[in-house]
Design a protein around this motif. Structure first.
Motif, PDB file in Angstrom:
ATOM      1  N   ALA A  24       0.726  -1.113   0.008  1.00  0.00           N
ATOM      2  CA  ALA A  24       0.140  -0.203  -0.018  1.00  0.00           C
ATOM      3  C   ALA A  24       0.968   1.390   0.012  1.00  0.00           C
ATOM      4  N   CYS A  25       2.096   1.198   0.627  1.00  0.00           N
ATOM      5  CA  CYS A  25       2.807   2.314   0.825  1.00  0.00           C
ATOM      6  C   CYS A  25       3.590   2.655  -0.619  1.00  0.00           C
ATOM      7  N   GLY A  26       3.649   1.474  -1.370  1.00  0.00           N
ATOM      8  CA  GLY A  26       4.286   1.570  -2.572  1.00  0.00           C
ATOM      9  C   GLY A  26       3.493   2.102  -3.465  1.00  0.00           C
ATOM     10  N   GLY A  27       2.096   2.323  -3.257  1.00  0.00           N
ATOM     11  CA  GLY A  27       1.399   2.783  -4.347  1.00  0.00           C
ATOM     12  C   GLY A  27       0.291   2.182  -4.958  1.00  0.00           C
ATOM     13  N   SER A  28       0.333   0.850  -4.416  1.00  0.00           N
ATOM     14  CA  SER A  28      -0.945  -0.129  -5.014  1.00  0.00           C
ATOM     15  C   SER A  28      -2.399   0.511  -4.967  1.00  0.00           C
ATOM     16  N   GLY A  29      -3.017   0.492  -5.866  1.00  0.00           N
ATOM     17  CA  GLY A  29      -4.292   0.950  -6.060  1.00  0.00           C
ATOM     18  C   GLY A  29      -5.434   0.065  -6.504  1.00  0.00           C
ATOM     19  N   ASP A  30      -5.150  -1.093  -6.041  1.00  0.00           N
ATOM     20  CA  ASP A  30      -6.252  -2.204  -6.446  1.00  0.00           C
ATOM     21  C   ASP A  30      -7.396  -1.931  -5.643  1.00  0.00           C
ATOM     22  N   ALA A  31      -8.601  -2.108  -6.209  1.00  0.00           N
ATOM     23  CA  ALA A  31      -9.968  -2.011  -5.452  1.00  0.00           C
ATOM     24  C   ALA A  31     -10.162  -2.887  -4.557  1.00  0.00           C
ATOM     25  N   ASP A  32     -11.057  -2.515  -3.242  1.00  0.00           N
ATOM     26  CA  ASP A  32     -11.366  -3.500  -2.341  1.00  0.00           C
ATOM     27  C   ASP A  32     -12.349  -4.487  -2.983  1.00  0.00           C
ATOM     28  N   LYS A  33     -12.177  -5.750  -2.431  1.00  0.00           N
ATOM     29  CA  LYS A  33     -12.915  -6.850  -2.776  1.00  0.00           C
ATOM     30  C   LYS A  33     -14.111  -7.330  -1.787  1.00  0.00           C
ATOM     31  N   GLY A  34     -15.327  -7.758  -2.143  1.00  0.00           N
ATOM     32  CA  GLY A  34     -16.039  -8.267  -1.176  1.00  0.00           C
ATOM     33  C   GLY A  34     -16.543  -7.427  -0.160  1.00  0.00           C
ATOM     34  N   ALA A  35     -17.660  -8.131   0.385  1.00  0.00           N
ATOM     35  CA  ALA A  35     -18.237  -7.658   1.401  1.00  0.00           C
ATOM     36  C   ALA A  35     -18.873  -8.746   2.386  1.00  0.00           C
ATOM     37  N   GLU A  36     -18.912  -8.583   3.694  1.00  0.00           N
ATOM     38  CA  GLU A  36     -19.380  -9.317   4.644  1.00  0.00           C
ATOM     39  C   GLU A  36     -20.809  -9.273   4.813  1.00  0.00           C
ATOM     40  N   GLY A  37     -21.433 -10.610   5.141  1.00  0.00           N
ATOM     41  CA  GLY A  37     -22.942 -10.597   5.190  1.00  0.00           C
ATOM     42  C   GLY A  37     -23.323 -10.254   6.694  1.00  0.00           C
ATOM     43  N   LYS A  38     -24.555 -10.134   7.164  1.00  0.00           N
ATOM     44  CA  LYS A  38     -24.952  -9.983   8.490  1.00  0.00           C
ATOM     45  C   LYS A  38     -24.834 -11.505   9.146  1.00  0.00           C
ATOM     46  N   GLY A  39     -24.487 -11.391  10.332  1.00  0.00           N
ATOM     47  CA  GLY A  39     -24.367 -12.759  10.976  1.00  0.00           C
ATOM     48  C   GLY A  39     -25.494 -13.271  11.599  1.00  0.00           C
ATOM     49  N   ASP A  40     -26.687 -12.200  11.846  1.00  0.00           N
ATOM     50  CA  ASP A  40     -27.601 -12.965  12.569  1.00  0.00           C
ATOM     51  C   ASP A  40     -28.799 -13.001  11.786  1.00  0.00           C
ATOM     52  N   GLY A  41     -29.669 -14.128  12.212  1.00  0.00           N
ATOM     53  CA  GLY A  41     -30.883 -14.537  11.602  1.00  0.00           C
ATOM     54  C   GLY A  41     -31.914 -14.939  12.516  1.00  0.00           C
ATOM     55  N   ALA A  42     -33.274 -15.148  12.006  1.00  0.00           N
ATOM     56  CA  ALA A  42     -34.360 -15.357  12.738  1.00  0.00           C
ATOM     57  C   ALA A  42     -34.359 -16.895  13.158  1.00  0.00           C
ATOM     58  N   PRO A  43     -34.828 -17.195  14.375  1.00  0.00           N
ATOM     59  CA  PRO A  43     -34.808 -18.760  14.519  1.00  0.00           C
ATOM     60  C   PRO A  43     -35.340 -19.646  13.560  1.00  0.00           C
ATOM     61  N   ALA A  44     -34.496 -20.915  13.550  1.00  0.00           N
ATOM     62  CA  ALA A  44     -34.899 -21.935  12.324  1.00  0.00           C
ATOM     63  C   ALA A  44     -36.416 -22.528  12.932  1.00  0.00           C
ATOM     64  N   ALA A  45     -36.967 -23.233  11.904  1.00  0.00           N
ATOM     65  CA  ALA A  45     -38.086 -23.793  12.005  1.00  0.00           C
ATOM     66  C   ALA A  45     -37.977 -25.091  13.045  1.00  0.00           C
ATOM     67  N   ALA A  46     -39.271 -25.674  13.323  1.00  0.00           N
ATOM     68  CA  ALA A  46     -39.112 -26.623  14.308  1.00  0.00           C
ATOM     69  C   ALA A  46     -38.002 -27.829  13.806  1.00  0.00           C
ATOM     70  N   SER A  47     -37.657 -28.676  14.589  1.00  0.00           N
ATOM     71  CA  SER A  47     -36.638 -29.775  14.256  1.00  0.00           C
ATOM     72  C   SER A  47     -37.348 -31.083  13.213  1.00  0.00           C
ATOM     73  N   ALA A  48     -36.567 -31.217  12.134  1.00  0.00           N
ATOM     74  CA  ALA A  48     -36.977 -32.172  11.374  1.00  0.00           C
ATOM     75  C   ALA A  48     -36.866 -33.547  11.961  1.00  0.00           C
ATOM     76  N   SER A 118     -11.288 -24.924   7.352  1.00  0.00           N
ATOM     77  CA  SER A 118     -11.000 -23.515   7.674  1.00  0.00           C
ATOM     78  C   SER A 118     -11.206 -22.792   6.553  1.00  0.00           C
ATOM     79  N   TRP A 119     -11.440 -21.329   6.961  1.00  0.00           N
ATOM     80  CA  TRP A 119     -11.605 -20.439   5.927  1.00  0.00           C
ATOM     81  C   TRP A 119     -10.929 -19.138   6.544  1.00  0.00           C
ATOM     82  N   LEU A 120     -10.046 -18.463   5.893  1.00  0.00           N
ATOM     83  CA  LEU A 120      -9.365 -17.150   6.317  1.00  0.00           C
ATOM     84  C   LEU A 120      -9.841 -16.055   5.359  1.00  0.00           C
ATOM     85  N   GLY A 121     -10.351 -14.932   5.727  1.00  0.00           N
ATOM     86  CA  GLY A 121     -10.581 -13.982   4.936  1.00  0.00           C
ATOM     87  C   GLY A 121      -9.687 -13.269   4.435  1.00  0.00           C
ATOM     88  N   THR A 122      -9.849 -12.567   3.414  1.00  0.00           N
ATOM     89  CA  THR A 122      -8.901 -11.663   2.599  1.00  0.00           C
ATOM     90  C   THR A 122      -8.909 -10.065   3.263  1.00  0.00           C
TER      91      THR A 122
END
Length: 261
Positions: A24-48, A118-122
C-alpha cells in the motif's frame, strides 16, 4: 481453536498485514474486494425427524470447497494445531464442556463421521493516505473460521444442539477451558439470534481473556441440517488485539449449510 492456534493465526495475519502495508505504501491502487454479510438470523423452524448419519465420504463431499466461496481461502486439510482431539478439551466446570468443544472445533458427543475445514478472510487494502498504524490494524481485520462437520445416528444431532444451548445458559458467567494443554479463560457467554438455513441453530458469543488484558470476542455458530451438525468457530485477528466487535462471515456459513442439502 487452542490459544496457541489463535496466537499463530494472529502472527500469520500480522505478517500478511505487513506485506500488504508495504504494498500500500508503494502506491498499489487495487480496488477493495467483497463484503461481509450479516451474521444474525431468525430462529429456525421446528426440528425435522432424525435422519441416518452421513458416511465419512459423504460428509467430506459436503464439506466447503474453494469454489463455494467468493472471498477468502478454504483449507480442506486442517493443520494439527486446529485439529484438536476430543480428549484434549476439558473445562473447570463440566457443564461448560460443550462450549469449549464448539470453540475448539471439536464435535459434540460421539458422531458417526466428522470432517473439518477452515476459512481465512482476505485483508482489505486501506485507502490512500491512511496512517501506517491504521493501515496495519485495518489489514489485521480478518476473520478466521474453523468449520467442523459431524453427522449422527438417531436423535444425537438434536441432542448436540440442546446441550450447547443449555451450556450457554449455565455458563453465562464464564469458565476456564484447557485445550491441547493450554488454559484459556472465557469471561462471559451470551446467545445471539439463531442462524437461518438449517433445521435449527444457535449462535453463541464468548468473551475471551486475551493477551495484555484485552477482552476479545469469539463467535460460535452451530447449525443442524438433518442428522448433521455444522459448527463455525470464528475469531478476528484485530479483535484479538483490540477487543473490537466484528461480524461472522455469514456468506461462508450459508455456503456450507447449503451443501448439506
Amino acid at each position: 481453536m487452542s490459544a496457541t492456534a489463535v496466537r499463530r493465526s494472529v502472527l500469520a495475519a500480522s505478517a500478511a498485514a505487513l506485506a500488504l502495508l508495504a504494498t500500500a505504501c508503494g502506491g498499489s491502487g487495487d480496488a477493495d474486494k467483497g463484503a461481509e454479510g450479516k451474521g444474525d438470523g431468525a430462529p429456525a423452524a421446528a426440528s425435522a425427524p432424525a435422519l441416518k448419519a452421513l458416511t465419512a465420504a459423504e460428509l467430506e463431499k459436503a464439506g466447503l470447497a474453494q469454489s463455494d466461496v467468493k472471498t477468502g481461502k478454504v483449507t480442506t486439510k486442517v493443520p494439527g494445531g486446529d485439529d484438536i482431539a476430543a480428549d484434549k478439551v476439558t473445562t473447570d466446570d463440566a457443564a461448560c464442556l460443550p462450549l469449549a468443544r464448539a470453540q475448539a472445533g471439536v464435535a459434540q458427543g460421539e458422531p458417526a463421521s466428522t470432517a473439518k475445514r477452515s476459512w481465512l478472510g482476505t485483508p482489505k487494502k486501506p485507502a490512500p493516505g491512511t496512517k501506517p498504524e491504521d493501515m496495519l490494524m485495518a489489514a489485521l481485520d480478518v476473520n478466521k473460521t474453523l468449520i467442523g462437520l459431524a453427522s449422527y445416528d438417531g436423535g444425537a444431532a438434536e441432542d448436540a444442539l440442546k446441550g450447547l444451548t443449555t451450556a450457554a445458559q449455565k455458563c453465562a458467567g464464564g469458565f476456564t477451558a484447557t485445550v491441547a494443554g493450554e488454559k484459556t479463560r472465557f469471561l462471559k457467554v451470551a446467545t445471539a439470534a439463531a442462524p437461518q438455513g438449517g433445521d435449527e441453530g444457535v449462535a453463541v458469543n464468548l468473551t475471551m481473556a486475551a493477551d495484555e488484558g484485552v477482552k476479545a470476542p469469539v463467535k460460535v455458530v452451530v447449525v443442524r441440517k438433518g442428522a448433521t451438525v455444522a459448527t463455525f468457530s470464528t475469531i478476528n485477528m484485530a479483535a484479538m488485539a483490540s477487543g473490537k466487535d466484528y461480524e461472522v462471515p455469514a456468506d461462508v456459513i450459508a455456503a456450507q449449510v447449503a451443501k448439506l442439502g
